[in-house]
Design an enzyme around this catalytic site. Structure first.
Site, PDB file in Angstrom:
ATOM      1  N   PHE A 146      14.346 -12.833  74.235  1.00 29.03           N
ATOM      2  CA  PHE A 146      13.086 -12.179  74.602  1.00 29.03           C
ATOM      3  C   PHE A 146      12.398 -11.559  73.387  1.00 29.03           C
ATOM      4  O   PHE A 146      11.197 -11.309  73.414  1.00 29.03           O
ATOM      5  CB  PHE A 146      13.324 -11.150  75.711  1.00 29.03           C
ATOM      6  CG  PHE A 146      13.410  -9.721  75.262  1.00 29.03           C
ATOM      7  CD1 PHE A 146      14.540  -9.238  74.634  1.00 29.03           C
ATOM      8  CD2 PHE A 146      12.352  -8.857  75.474  1.00 29.03           C
ATOM      9  CE1 PHE A 146      14.620  -7.922  74.221  1.00 29.03           C
ATOM     10  CE2 PHE A 146      12.416  -7.534  75.072  1.00 29.03           C
ATOM     11  CZ  PHE A 146      13.562  -7.065  74.435  1.00 29.03           C
ATOM     12  N   LYS A 147      13.146 -11.332  72.323  1.00 30.95           N
ATOM     13  CA  LYS A 147      12.522 -10.738  71.136  1.00 30.95           C
ATOM     14  C   LYS A 147      11.450 -11.648  70.536  1.00 30.95           C
ATOM     15  O   LYS A 147      10.592 -11.190  69.788  1.00 30.95           O
ATOM     16  CB  LYS A 147      13.581 -10.371  70.109  1.00 30.95           C
ATOM     17  CG  LYS A 147      14.439  -9.210  70.610  1.00 30.95           C
ATOM     18  CD  LYS A 147      15.366  -8.653  69.580  1.00 30.95           C
ATOM     19  CE  LYS A 147      16.022  -7.368  70.076  1.00 30.95           C
ATOM     20  NZ  LYS A 147      16.899  -7.600  71.269  1.00 30.95           N
TER      21      LYS A 147
END
Ligand code: PLP
Length: 493
Positions: free
Chosen positions: A110-111
């Protein structure tokens, strides 16, 4: 125009581009919008758009000094062609709940959502503020942030990046993602030491050589930069918009979000979405065995003096959640926040007042689950729904079930019409632990484990991960901690 202030000194005010360029305020505080009323809007104006339209609308509110035309260009550069899902962050119905998949970016974590955006925001901020130096990003990583940062900064003009990771201290998959990272301006380097050594070494370099050579300035890509937080606000709206479109909720219904939490960045973005006016019910802060936030949300006592547990959800193994300071400012004010942060650094703990705790828990709930409970969630959800979660998502799922059980027992009905579990990594990134949870046999090799997950689920291995085993190793350096300084100077020339 929104001013950004330091959480420890509200009279220190800067523009949004300045806040992004600096990363952290000079007094050690974090930059936040001065007044929450300034970000208030009609959420209908945002959710009616596609992901990039939503990003443009949200960035316009938070980053007014960039201007709409530049923001449109930066959003396009950040997201066009980089994510494998057309929705960028798709919502999937799983059983009676929903999963918001945040991992369809280039490194399957998700980063990527934030680190696709930050380099563009940062280089634009440099031009806007007549800052001439080239920006050299330094990052210490225990795994996930490194590959997402390398990918995000890859070939971004005017930037270079060096990522330090502990030699022998990351998984085979994580190491290969870093050492095969593309880009003519990127570099990953192993150090003989652990993650703390890497992080301490990087912090020292910021003090000792802020300008490693003439014309180059060091900067950081870590999650205290407001330019990493704001891009994450967007997917709370994206989830709401998709639930509405699929008829899962009616307009105005409140939605609960369950967030696998480490540094409190992801869930803090949810708080901003709520304060903008999105109908958010509860923000559930899900922790693993490192339950410092669970205790804090129950008692108001933040206590980092506790054992550090290594778990199967390593990105949530954290004792000091830096972004919590942003929430503290809005609830407790600058004076108390400065006091609490001082106590944390001097004594390792602080206690907020009962009123402050009550205000926080009117929105946030803290729940924790251990590795076994996470593994059971992976197994149960896969067996029941044929949906495979990674080890971080499964902690959030287990926490949601605990909370639901609690509500059912107490007859409480304060929760939202629908719940969304934020999924922060592809199960393929943590193939070994996922297979173990499913009771499958493990191989020594991550490639074999990844292929085994593919056989079990039938879903294709994400492109970015499938390639790492055959791609050329571009970054093979292993150095001593004492050589980090010379290494960075060398890479700056
Ligand atoms: C970074 C990370 C988290 C924690 O997010 P925070 O914003 O630090 O709370 C959770 N899961 C995964 C997979 C991550 O990489």
């Amino acid at each position: 125009m929104i001013n950004y202030i330091s959480t420890r000194n509200p009279s220190h005010k800067v523009s949004s581009s300045r806040a992004i360029l600096s990363g952290q305020a000079p007094d050690g505080g974090l930059y936040i919008p001065e007044h929450l009323e300034d970000i208030r809007c009609d959420y209908h104006d945002i959710i009616s758009k596609d992901f990039r339209g939503m990003a443009r609308a949200v960035w316009n509110i938070f980053f007014p000094d960039y201007g709409d035309a530049l923001i449109e260009e930066l959003v396009t550069r950040s997201y066009e062609g980089k994510f494998s899902a057309p929705e960028i962050t798709p919502v999937v119905k799983v059983g009676g709940s929903h999963v918001l998949e945040l991992y369809h970016g280039p490194t399957s974590a998700f980063k990527d959502v934030a680190l696709s955006a930050l380099p563009n925001l940062l280089t634009a901020a440099r031009d806007m503020n007549d800052f001439r130096d080239e920006i050299m990003i330094l990052t210490a990583t225990s795994g996930d942030t490194g590959s997402a940062a390398l990918c995000g900064f890859s070939d971004v003009p005017g930037t270079r990046i060096v990522v330090f990771y502990p030699h022998g201290g990351v998984s085979e998959t994580q190491r290969l993602q870093m050492v095969t990272a593309p880009g003519s301006n990127t570099c990953a380097c192993a150090i003989r030491g652990n993650f703390d050594d890497a992080q301490t070494g990087v912090k020292a370099l910021f003090r000792e050589i802020p300008h490693p050579v003439e014309g180059v300035s060091l900067s950081s890509a870590n999650s205290i930069n407001i330019g990493r937080l704001v891009p994450q606000v967007v997917y709370y709206f994206a989830a709401y918009s998709q639930l509405l479109a699929s008829g899962e909720i009616s307009d105005g219904d409140k939605v609960d979000y369950i967030v696998p939490t480490g540094n409190f960045g992801d869930i803090m973005a949810g708080y901003f979405a709520l304060k903008m006016g999105l109908p958010v019910g509860r923000l559930v802060c899900a922790s693993n065995r490192n339950d410092v936030l669970t205790e804090f949300l129950e008692t108001g006592h933040y206590n980092r003096k506790r054992p550090f547990h290594k778990t199967t959800s390593p990105s949530m193994d954290i004792l000091v959640s830096s972004n919590l300071e942003r929430l503290l400012y809005y609830v407790c004010g600058a004076e108390h926040t400065a006091e609490y942060m001082k106590a944390l650094s001097e004594n390792g703990e602080y206690q907020i007042t009962a009123e402050e705790l009550a205000e926080i828990t009117s929105v946030f709930a803290g729940v924790c689950a251990d590795d076994d409970e996470g593994a059971a969630a992976i197994r149960d959800v896969f067996n029941r729904e044929h949906y495979l979660m990674d080890t971080h998502t499964s902690i959030a799922w287990a926490c949601m079930e605990k909370l639901d059980a609690g509500h059912a027992a107490s007859g409480a009905s304060e929760h939202g019409a629908a719940s969304v579990v934020l999924s922060t990594a592809s199960p393929y990134k943590f193939s070994r632990a996922v297979l173990e949870a499913l009771g499958e046999e493990l191989s020594e090799s991550d490639e074999a484990n990844m292929n085994r997950v593919h056989e079990v689920t039938g879903a294709p291995v994400p492109e970015g991960l499938a390639g790492i085993f055959s791609r050329e190793v571009r970054h093979g350096d292993v150095i001593e901690i004492s050589d980090m300084k010379d290494y960075v100077i060398g890479k700056s020339e």
